[in-house]
Design an enzyme around this catalytic site. Structure first.
Site, PDB file in Angstrom:
ATOM      1  N   SER A  51       0.438  -1.182   0.342  1.00  0.00           N
ATOM      2  CA  SER A  51      -0.098   0.253  -0.020  1.00  0.00           C
ATOM      3  C   SER A  51       0.973   1.336   0.285  1.00  0.00           C
ATOM      4  O   SER A  51       1.978   1.520   0.186  1.00  0.00           O
ATOM      5  CB  SER A  51      -1.275  -0.017   1.475  1.00  0.00           C
ATOM      6  OG  SER A  51      -2.090  -0.968   1.408  1.00  0.00           O
TER       7      SER A  51
ATOM      8  N   GLU B 253      -0.369  19.110  -6.930  1.00  0.00           N
ATOM      9  CA  GLU B 253      -2.179  18.332  -7.610  1.00  0.00           C
ATOM     10  C   GLU B 253      -2.988  17.882  -6.792  1.00  0.00           C
ATOM     11  O   GLU B 253      -4.279  17.567  -7.451  1.00  0.00           O
ATOM     12  CB  GLU B 253      -1.477  18.117  -8.804  1.00  0.00           C
ATOM     13  CG  GLU B 253      -0.840  19.164  -9.048  1.00  0.00           C
ATOM     14  CD  GLU B 253       0.512  19.103  -9.255  1.00  0.00           C
ATOM     15  OE1 GLU B 253       1.081  20.202  -9.993  1.00  0.00           O
ATOM     16  OE2 GLU B 253       0.813  17.776  -8.742  1.00  0.00           O
ATOM     17  N   SER B 254      -2.796  17.116  -5.299  1.00  0.00           N
ATOM     18  CA  SER B 254      -3.556  16.330  -5.019  1.00  0.00           C
ATOM     19  C   SER B 254      -2.569  14.354  -4.495  1.00  0.00           C
ATOM     20  O   SER B 254      -1.729  14.796  -3.825  1.00  0.00           O
ATOM     21  CB  SER B 254      -4.851  15.813  -5.430  1.00  0.00           C
ATOM     22  OG  SER B 254      -5.832  15.185  -4.775  1.00  0.00           O
TER      23      SER B 254
ATOM     24  N   HIS C  88      -3.375   0.013  -3.335  1.00  0.00           N
ATOM     25  CA  HIS C  88      -3.357  -1.370  -2.689  1.00  0.00           C
ATOM     26  C   HIS C  88      -3.175  -2.274  -3.530  1.00  0.00           C
ATOM     27  O   HIS C  88      -3.905  -1.978  -4.318  1.00  0.00           O
ATOM     28  CB  HIS C  88      -4.352  -1.288  -1.707  1.00  0.00           C
ATOM     29  CG  HIS C  88      -4.269  -2.324  -0.435  1.00  0.00           C
ATOM     30  ND1 HIS C  88      -3.489  -2.251   0.346  1.00  0.00           N
ATOM     31  CD2 HIS C  88      -4.779  -4.059  -0.568  1.00  0.00           C
ATOM     32  CE1 HIS C  88      -3.677  -3.213   1.517  1.00  0.00           C
ATOM     33  NE2 HIS C  88      -4.020  -4.551   0.661  1.00  0.00           N
TER      34      HIS C  88
ATOM     35  N   CYS D  37      -6.165  18.135  -9.713  1.00  0.00           N
ATOM     36  CA  CYS D  37      -6.961  19.188  -9.091  1.00  0.00           C
ATOM     37  C   CYS D  37      -5.897  20.070 -10.157  1.00  0.00           C
ATOM     38  O   CYS D  37      -4.286  20.522 -10.272  1.00  0.00           O
ATOM     39  CB  CYS D  37      -6.513  20.228  -8.186  1.00  0.00           C
ATOM     40  SG  CYS D  37      -7.291  18.912  -6.843  1.00  0.00           S
TER      41      CYS D  37
END
Length: 127
Positions: free
Chosen positions: A55, A62-63, A68, A83
């Site tokens: 994970s 930008e985010s 996983h 974004c």
């Protein structure tokens, strides 16, 4: 429709066990996927599970990109949230599928923060 971001949820099937179970390889591929999409990488963290699975998240300006893996099933659950206009989350998803040796990908895009529906039209024009 003006949205603050684009969020792709990808189901990636038929991937190579050895890649999905290698925390360093998954980390490297995820970071490179962010760069391939034109994102600016800030930091990342990945964890290897026992007996298998990885994970992790790559934080971008930008985010984020998150993953996983279930190596024993050849499956990876991925989300890419970006974004702004300069980063294309599909570039990251396509790169991931290619690098994981995927046989099948099912993905959908959702617009996030649809500002037309929460702000008056004049305020949206000022963003």
């Amino acid at each position: 429709m003006n949205a603050l971001g684009r969020h792709i949820l990808a189901e990636i099937y038929g991937c190579k066990f050895d890649i999905l179970n290698d925390v360093k390889k998954v980390e490297q591929i995820m970071v490179q996927a962010a760069l391939e999409a034109g994102a600016e990488v800030r930091e990342f963290v990945f964890h290897k599970f026992s007996p298998q699975g990885v994970s992790g998240v790559v934080v971008i300006s930008e985010s984020h990109l998150a993953i996983h893996t279930w190596p024993e099933l050849g499956y990876a659950a991925v989300d890419v949230f970006t974004c702004g206009e300069k980063v294309d989350p599909w570039d990251a998803c396509n790169y991931l599928a290619e690098q994981f040796g995927a046989e099948q990908v099912e993905a959908k895009e959702t617009k996030r923060g649809i500002i037309d529906s929460i702000l008056p039209q004049k305020a949206a024009a000022n963003l």
